[in-house]
Design a protein around this motif. Sequence first.
Motif, PDB file in Angstrom:
ATOM      1  N   UNK A  91       0.884  -1.311  -0.073  1.00 53.94           N
ATOM      2  CA  UNK A  91      -0.071   0.003   0.231  1.00 53.94           C
ATOM      3  C   UNK A  91       0.893   1.390  -0.047  1.00 53.94           C
ATOM      4  N   UNK A  92       2.022   1.263   0.530  1.00 55.59           N
ATOM      5  CA  UNK A  92       2.923   2.450   0.785  1.00 55.59           C
ATOM      6  C   UNK A  92       3.380   2.856  -0.851  1.00 55.59           C
ATOM      7  N   UNK A  93       3.359   1.834  -1.423  1.00 62.36           N
ATOM      8  CA  UNK A  93       4.220   1.949  -2.780  1.00 62.36           C
ATOM      9  C   UNK A  93       2.978   2.255  -3.672  1.00 62.36           C
ATOM     10  N   UNK A  94       1.615   2.033  -3.469  1.00 66.22           N
ATOM     11  CA  UNK A  94       0.463   2.349  -4.047  1.00 66.22           C
ATOM     12  C   UNK A  94       0.320   3.951  -3.959  1.00 66.22           C
ATOM     13  N   UNK A  95       0.541   4.250  -2.685  1.00 64.97           N
ATOM     14  CA  UNK A  95       0.537   5.720  -2.186  1.00 64.97           C
ATOM     15  C   UNK A  95       1.475   6.564  -3.029  1.00 64.97           C
ATOM     16  N   UNK A  96       2.646   6.073  -3.181  1.00 65.82           N
ATOM     17  CA  UNK A  96       3.671   6.704  -3.807  1.00 65.82           C
ATOM     18  C   UNK A  96       3.221   6.944  -5.225  1.00 65.82           C
ATOM     19  N   UNK A  97       2.683   5.906  -5.839  1.00 64.76           N
ATOM     20  CA  UNK A  97       2.458   6.106  -7.124  1.00 64.76           C
ATOM     21  C   UNK A  97       1.356   7.007  -7.559  1.00 64.76           C
ATOM     22  N   UNK A  98       0.330   7.075  -6.383  1.00 62.84           N
ATOM     23  CA  UNK A  98      -0.787   8.201  -6.721  1.00 62.84           C
ATOM     24  C   UNK A  98      -0.137   9.770  -6.272  1.00 62.84           C
ATOM     25  N   UNK A  99       0.913   9.723  -5.247  1.00 63.66           N
ATOM     26  CA  UNK A  99       1.486  10.954  -5.093  1.00 63.66           C
ATOM     27  C   UNK A  99       2.366  11.463  -6.489  1.00 63.66           C
ATOM     28  N   UNK A 100       2.772  10.373  -7.237  1.00 65.75           N
ATOM     29  CA  UNK A 100       3.528  10.654  -8.451  1.00 65.75           C
ATOM     30  C   UNK A 100       2.657  11.371  -9.399  1.00 65.75           C
ATOM     31  N   UNK A 101       1.589  11.064  -9.340  1.00 63.06           N
ATOM     32  CA  UNK A 101       0.376  11.681 -10.292  1.00 63.06           C
ATOM     33  C   UNK A 101      -0.484  10.503 -11.179  1.00 63.06           C
ATOM     34  N   UNK A 102       0.043   9.268 -10.792  1.00 55.73           N
ATOM     35  CA  UNK A 102      -0.843   8.160 -11.104  1.00 55.73           C
ATOM     36  C   UNK A 102      -2.412   8.113 -10.706  1.00 55.73           C
ATOM     37  N   UNK A 103      -3.135   7.336 -11.406  1.00 52.18           N
ATOM     38  CA  UNK A 103      -4.549   7.521 -11.029  1.00 52.18           C
ATOM     39  C   UNK A 103      -4.997   5.921 -10.691  1.00 52.18           C
ATOM     40  N   UNK A 104      -3.795   5.083 -10.576  1.00 51.19           N
ATOM     41  CA  UNK A 104      -4.170   3.708 -10.076  1.00 51.19           C
ATOM     42  C   UNK A 104      -2.686   3.094 -10.485  1.00 51.19           C
ATOM     43  N   UNK A 105      -2.601   1.704 -10.238  1.00 48.96           N
ATOM     44  CA  UNK A 105      -1.615   0.911 -10.282  1.00 48.96           C
ATOM     45  C   UNK A 105      -1.874  -0.424 -11.119  1.00 48.96           C
ATOM     46  N   UNK A 106      -0.955  -0.830 -11.684  1.00 55.63           N
ATOM     47  CA  UNK A 106      -0.970  -1.978 -12.657  1.00 55.63           C
ATOM     48  C   UNK A 106       0.098  -3.002 -11.778  1.00 55.63           C
ATOM     49  N   UNK A 107      -0.353  -4.049 -11.211  1.00 56.53           N
ATOM     50  CA  UNK A 107       0.491  -5.006 -10.757  1.00 56.53           C
ATOM     51  C   UNK A 107       0.393  -6.543 -11.243  1.00 56.53           C
ATOM     52  N   UNK A 108       1.484  -6.921 -11.172  1.00 55.31           N
ATOM     53  CA  UNK A 108       1.765  -8.464 -11.743  1.00 55.31           C
ATOM     54  C   UNK A 108       2.300  -9.466 -10.805  1.00 55.31           C
ATOM     55  N   UNK A 109       3.365  -9.180 -10.511  1.00 48.12           N
ATOM     56  CA  UNK A 109       4.286 -10.222  -9.614  1.00 48.12           C
ATOM     57  C   UNK A 109       3.572 -10.511  -8.389  1.00 48.12           C
TER      58      UNK A 109
END
Length: 367
Positions: free
Chosen positions: A225-243
């Motif tokens: 979740x911290x990495x998702x929050x970081x992605x949102x802070x960087x301007x993304x509107x969501x995340x794409x996760x695979x591994x």
Amino acid sequence: MRTPLCTLLDIEHPIVGFTPSEHVAAAISRAGGLGVLGCVRFNDPAELDAVLHWMDANTGGRPYGVDVVMPAKVPTEGAPVDLSQLIPPGHKDFVERTLVKLGVPPLPDGSPAGDGVLGWLHSVARQHVEVALTHPARLIANALGPPPADIIERAHDRGMLVAALAGKAEHARSHVASGVDIVVAQGYEAGGHTGEIASMVLIPEIVDAVGSQVPVLAAGGIGCGRQIAAALALGAVGVWMGSAWLITEEYAMGSAMPALRAALLAATSSDTVRSRIYSGKPARLLKNRWTQAWTEPGAPEPLPMPLQNLLVSDAHQRLMRSGKPDVQPMPVGQIVGRMTEVRPVAELVKALVQETDEALNRLDTLR
């Protein structure tokens, strides 16, 4: 935690999960994200059609997507038998010698040799798209940039959105100009095919380049979740996760390989390598004795796509079934070091949402 992506895709959480497993993809959708099924493993379009019918019946009415591997320009290609004749004998000898050296046994008698993963071929990927267009998929994603213009047009006619992965800002601009609806900014840390720019640098670059025109998802290095929050802070509107989905309980439903799970659970974030030995294009893989063998003196250079995958197809089957954790040929990102617990998809999604919320609340107290 709602972003414009949730409204666009009609999902609860801005989490898109890519996986080769229909069981995982359906579970992600049922949990409130968007499960995206990787189609490259389906050599037979009829098999993909059957799996998508299963998806239609097992996502609880929630949206899902499909992912293909399709260059925008139609390449020259032959049949699998024709292509196999282009593989140098020395490469074949090297693979066989390496398997013997690693103590990997042959496939059991009667096991089909297989044709390799033909989904790398443009003609097969186009068949994947043809099948997908007959199902209510919400999204068609392409790992090699925008699909051909006619595919984008037909997807839009069906009410489907089109997404494309990008490893550079210039790629993202080109994708948008081609008619893509969503850009996935995939950083160096990601598993599978990936570029050379790290997520922390790449995501805001792509957001600045195209974020005012289309939604940008963040991929690569996202496992909590911290990495998702970081992605949102960087301007993304969501995340794409695979591994992260590789060690879920649902993944084992279609791929019960304890050696692979053991290898993933034991790996650290240093235990991956970016190499062309999997498909012919740079892809991040689990680092082990198999990948090391290709770096030793005398090892041949990997062949271009799709010849490299045809070369190692039988070897991949033998390695996966060998029971040896230290030779598993698996694409995975650097977040593998965080993958230490087997749990259901729904539980993982719940934890991601909760961790993201906690991280955003903590940041809010700093103002």
